[in-house]
Write a protein that holds these residues in place. Structure first.
Motif, PDB file in Angstrom:
ATOM      1  N   THR A 173       0.815  -1.004  -0.063  1.00 27.49           N
ATOM      2  CA  THR A 173       0.084  -0.048  -0.084  1.00 27.49           C
ATOM      3  C   THR A 173       0.977   1.198   0.082  1.00 27.49           C
ATOM      4  O   THR A 173       2.220   1.286   0.184  1.00 27.49           O
ATOM      5  CB  THR A 173      -0.846   0.229   1.287  1.00 27.49           C
ATOM      6  N   GLY A 174       0.252   2.559  -0.107  1.00 30.62           N
ATOM      7  CA  GLY A 174       0.914   3.678  -0.101  1.00 30.62           C
ATOM      8  C   GLY A 174       2.283   3.910  -1.077  1.00 30.62           C
ATOM      9  O   GLY A 174       1.916   3.330  -2.293  1.00 30.62           O
ATOM     10  N   ASP A 175       3.284   4.299  -0.709  1.00 29.87           N
ATOM     11  CA  ASP A 175       4.323   4.693  -1.589  1.00 29.87           C
ATOM     12  C   ASP A 175       4.856   3.163  -2.091  1.00 29.87           C
ATOM     13  O   ASP A 175       5.433   3.038  -3.383  1.00 29.87           O
ATOM     14  CB  ASP A 175       5.431   5.277  -0.693  1.00 29.87           C
ATOM     15  N   GLU A 176       4.787   2.186  -1.266  1.00 24.57           N
ATOM     16  CA  GLU A 176       5.184   0.939  -2.009  1.00 24.57           C
ATOM     17  C   GLU A 176       4.357   0.272  -3.119  1.00 24.57           C
ATOM     18  O   GLU A 176       4.813  -0.339  -4.171  1.00 24.57           O
ATOM     19  CB  GLU A 176       5.331  -0.229  -0.682  1.00 24.57           C
ATOM     20  N   TYR A 177       3.099   0.729  -2.820  1.00 24.32           N
ATOM     21  CA  TYR A 177       2.229   0.398  -4.116  1.00 24.32           C
ATOM     22  C   TYR A 177       2.453   1.090  -5.097  1.00 24.32           C
ATOM     23  O   TYR A 177       2.317   0.631  -6.216  1.00 24.32           O
ATOM     24  CB  TYR A 177       0.603   0.671  -3.571  1.00 24.32           C
ATOM     25  N   THR A 178       2.849   2.377  -4.913  1.00 24.77           N
ATOM     26  CA  THR A 178       3.167   3.404  -6.214  1.00 24.77           C
ATOM     27  C   THR A 178       4.214   2.653  -6.987  1.00 24.77           C
ATOM     28  O   THR A 178       4.334   2.506  -8.235  1.00 24.77           O
ATOM     29  CB  THR A 178       3.668   4.794  -5.800  1.00 24.77           C
ATOM     30  N   GLU A 179       5.467   2.132  -6.102  1.00 26.23           N
ATOM     31  CA  GLU A 179       6.373   1.563  -6.842  1.00 26.23           C
ATOM     32  C   GLU A 179       5.983   0.177  -7.387  1.00 26.23           C
ATOM     33  O   GLU A 179       6.537  -0.134  -8.641  1.00 26.23           O
ATOM     34  CB  GLU A 179       7.840   1.170  -5.957  1.00 26.23           C
ATOM     35  N   TRP A 180       5.148  -0.526  -6.739  1.00 26.50           N
ATOM     36  CA  TRP A 180       4.591  -1.716  -7.701  1.00 26.50           C
ATOM     37  C   TRP A 180       3.860  -1.606  -8.710  1.00 26.50           C
ATOM     38  O   TRP A 180       4.099  -2.191  -9.778  1.00 26.50           O
ATOM     39  CB  TRP A 180       3.635  -2.472  -6.409  1.00 26.50           C
ATOM     40  N   VAL A 181       3.156  -0.462  -8.685  1.00 30.98           N
ATOM     41  CA  VAL A 181       2.280  -0.239  -9.964  1.00 30.98           C
ATOM     42  C   VAL A 181       3.325   0.222 -11.318  1.00 30.98           C
ATOM     43  O   VAL A 181       2.940  -0.266 -12.317  1.00 30.98           O
ATOM     44  CB  VAL A 181       1.395   1.093  -9.738  1.00 30.98           C
ATOM     45  N   LYS A 182       4.404   0.941 -10.935  1.00 30.44           N
ATOM     46  CA  LYS A 182       5.239   1.091 -12.144  1.00 30.44           C
ATOM     47  C   LYS A 182       6.059  -0.127 -12.335  1.00 30.44           C
ATOM     48  O   LYS A 182       6.061  -0.355 -13.765  1.00 30.44           O
ATOM     49  CB  LYS A 182       6.567   2.148 -11.412  1.00 30.44           C
ATOM     50  N   TRP A 183       6.161  -1.118 -11.690  1.00 33.61           N
ATOM     51  CA  TRP A 183       6.741  -2.367 -12.035  1.00 33.61           C
ATOM     52  C   TRP A 183       5.629  -3.186 -12.869  1.00 33.61           C
ATOM     53  O   TRP A 183       5.784  -3.621 -14.035  1.00 33.61           O
ATOM     54  CB  TRP A 183       7.049  -3.293 -10.752  1.00 33.61           C
ATOM     55  N   TYR A 184       4.361  -3.146 -12.452  1.00 27.07           N
ATOM     56  CA  TYR A 184       3.292  -3.703 -13.127  1.00 27.07           C
ATOM     57  C   TYR A 184       3.051  -3.308 -14.644  1.00 27.07           C
ATOM     58  O   TYR A 184       2.977  -4.053 -15.547  1.00 27.07           O
ATOM     59  CB  TYR A 184       1.866  -3.360 -12.280  1.00 27.07           C
ATOM     60  N   TYR A 185       3.158  -1.842 -14.790  1.00 28.17           N
ATOM     61  CA  TYR A 185       3.147  -1.364 -16.112  1.00 28.17           C
ATOM     62  C   TYR A 185       4.168  -1.440 -16.986  1.00 28.17           C
ATOM     63  O   TYR A 185       4.096  -1.467 -18.293  1.00 28.17           O
ATOM     64  CB  TYR A 185       2.621   0.388 -16.146  1.00 28.17           C
ATOM     65  N   GLY A 186       5.355  -1.638 -16.346  1.00 27.03           N
ATOM     66  CA  GLY A 186       6.493  -1.795 -17.174  1.00 27.03           C
ATOM     67  C   GLY A 186       6.723  -3.374 -17.536  1.00 27.03           C
ATOM     68  O   GLY A 186       7.537  -3.762 -18.623  1.00 27.03           O
ATOM     69  N   ASN A 187       5.991  -4.199 -16.873  1.00 25.61           N
ATOM     70  CA  ASN A 187       6.285  -5.860 -17.140  1.00 25.61           C
ATOM     71  C   ASN A 187       5.045  -6.637 -17.317  1.00 25.61           C
ATOM     72  O   ASN A 187       5.271  -7.691 -17.735  1.00 25.61           O
ATOM     73  CB  ASN A 187       6.973  -6.298 -15.743  1.00 25.61           C
ATOM     74  N   VAL A 188       4.075  -6.270 -16.678  1.00 27.79           N
ATOM     75  CA  VAL A 188       2.963  -6.820 -16.806  1.00 27.79           C
ATOM     76  C   VAL A 188       1.697  -6.575 -17.917  1.00 27.79           C
ATOM     77  O   VAL A 188       1.265  -7.130 -18.819  1.00 27.79           O
ATOM     78  CB  VAL A 188       2.226  -7.483 -15.531  1.00 27.79           C
ATOM     79  N   CYS A 189       1.399  -5.231 -17.479  1.00 27.06           N
ATOM     80  CA  CYS A 189       0.296  -4.743 -18.687  1.00 27.06           C
ATOM     81  C   CYS A 189       0.809  -3.563 -19.460  1.00 27.06           C
ATOM     82  O   CYS A 189       1.106  -2.581 -19.233  1.00 27.06           O
ATOM     83  CB  CYS A 189      -0.648  -4.012 -17.553  1.00 27.06           C
ATOM     84  N   THR A 190       1.842  -4.227 -20.246  1.00 26.15           N
ATOM     85  CA  THR A 190       2.431  -3.432 -21.325  1.00 26.15           C
ATOM     86  C   THR A 190       1.508  -3.175 -22.402  1.00 26.15           C
ATOM     87  O   THR A 190       0.461  -3.889 -22.822  1.00 26.15           O
ATOM     88  CB  THR A 190       3.863  -4.072 -21.805  1.00 26.15           C
ATOM     89  N   ASP A 191       2.131  -2.198 -23.553  1.00 26.56           N
ATOM     90  CA  ASP A 191       1.267  -2.131 -24.660  1.00 26.56           C
ATOM     91  C   ASP A 191       2.476  -1.990 -25.833  1.00 26.56           C
ATOM     92  O   ASP A 191       2.301  -0.894 -26.533  1.00 26.56           O
ATOM     93  CB  ASP A 191       0.473  -1.073 -24.569  1.00 26.56           C
ATOM     94  N   PRO A 192       2.878  -2.894 -26.186  1.00 25.71           N
ATOM     95  CA  PRO A 192       4.107  -2.883 -27.292  1.00 25.71           C
ATOM     96  C   PRO A 192       3.600  -2.508 -28.597  1.00 25.71           C
ATOM     97  O   PRO A 192       4.387  -1.689 -29.304  1.00 25.71           O
ATOM     98  CB  PRO A 192       4.777  -4.452 -27.264  1.00 25.71           C
TER      99      PRO A 192
END
Length: 235
Positions: A72-91
């Motif tokens: 949650t919180g700031d740690e969640y913010t970092e996880w979201v960045k990882w998610y968009y970079g690795n899981v929900c990408t848009d090549p």
């Protein structure tokens, strides 16, 4: 109907279809024997009254199977960045070309894959519109303000993380009971969406223009009988 597929460029296809309405294209499909095919299910509707014509660019997304983070919180913010970079990408988004109609199989998921920001980037690259088989669109006040054409089953609120993941691009997909292949012609307006297989596109356009020409002529005569000045819809 010709027996040999006529080879045409993307630009020529876009020119052939730029003035055609969905109803004209539907008629053209009938004229080549495709009565039961091409019309996307009526539950897929425009976000606002508009028109778009383009060449299908396809991608498929799947539900996120987990596990979901407990951050949650700031740690969640970092996880979201990882998610968009690795899981929900848009090549596919970096490959958008002038005239593309973005067709996204999102498996009916209620998620805002497209929003006011990335849709503008795609528009800058030449995207003509979007078609999805779920939500797939959020920030809709801004999307409408920006004039981004979207046809979807509903509007979503949620972000992508924990809900959806990228799977593949440039492959056949199905939306609203219609198979869509990269390179097919997509025509959409207030009457819904119709998809024309690339191999039939020239023949369908021929008969669609035949029907549009007849409609304009008949309506122009009625305009004159009513004392109306002709406009671009009858000329």
């Amino acid at each position: 109907m010709s027996n040999v597929t006529q080879e045409v460029t993307r630009a020529e296809l876009l020119e052939l279809y730029k003035d055609l309405r969905v109803c004209d294209v539907r008629d053209g499909m009938d004229w080549v024997g495709m009565h039961g095919y091409g019309t996307v299910d009526k539950k897929v509707r425009p976000l606002f009254r508009t028109k778009a014509v383009g060449i299908a660019r396809t991608a498929r997304y799947l539900p996120f199977e987990g596990p979901m983070t407990n951050k949650t919180g700031d740690e969640y913010t970092e996880w979201v960045k990882w998610y968009y970079g690795n899981v929900c990408t848009d090549p596919w988004g970096k490959e958008v070309e002038e005239g593309d109609f973005i067709c996204l199989d999102v498996c009916g998921i209620d998620v805002g894959l497209i929003g006011s920001n990335n849709s503008l980037d795609h528009k800058k690259r030449g995207a003509r519109g979007y078609l999805t088989n779920g939500g797939g669109i959020r920030d809709t006040d801004e999307v409408i303000h920006q004039g981004i054409p979207v046809w979807s089953e509903f509007v979503s609120q949620g972000m992508d993380q924990g809900r959806i993941r990228y799977y593949e691009k440039d492959i056949p997909i199905a939306i609203g009971g219609v198979a869509i292949y990269p390179g097919d012609v997509v025509v959409a307006d207030g009457d819904g969406v119709v998809v024309v297989p690339q191999k039939l596109a020239v023949d369908v356009a021929k008969y669609a223009h035949q029907e549009l020409k007849g409609d304009k002529a008949g309506r122009k005569r009625l305009y004159e009988a009513l004392g109306w000045d002709p406009d671009e819809t009858v000329l």
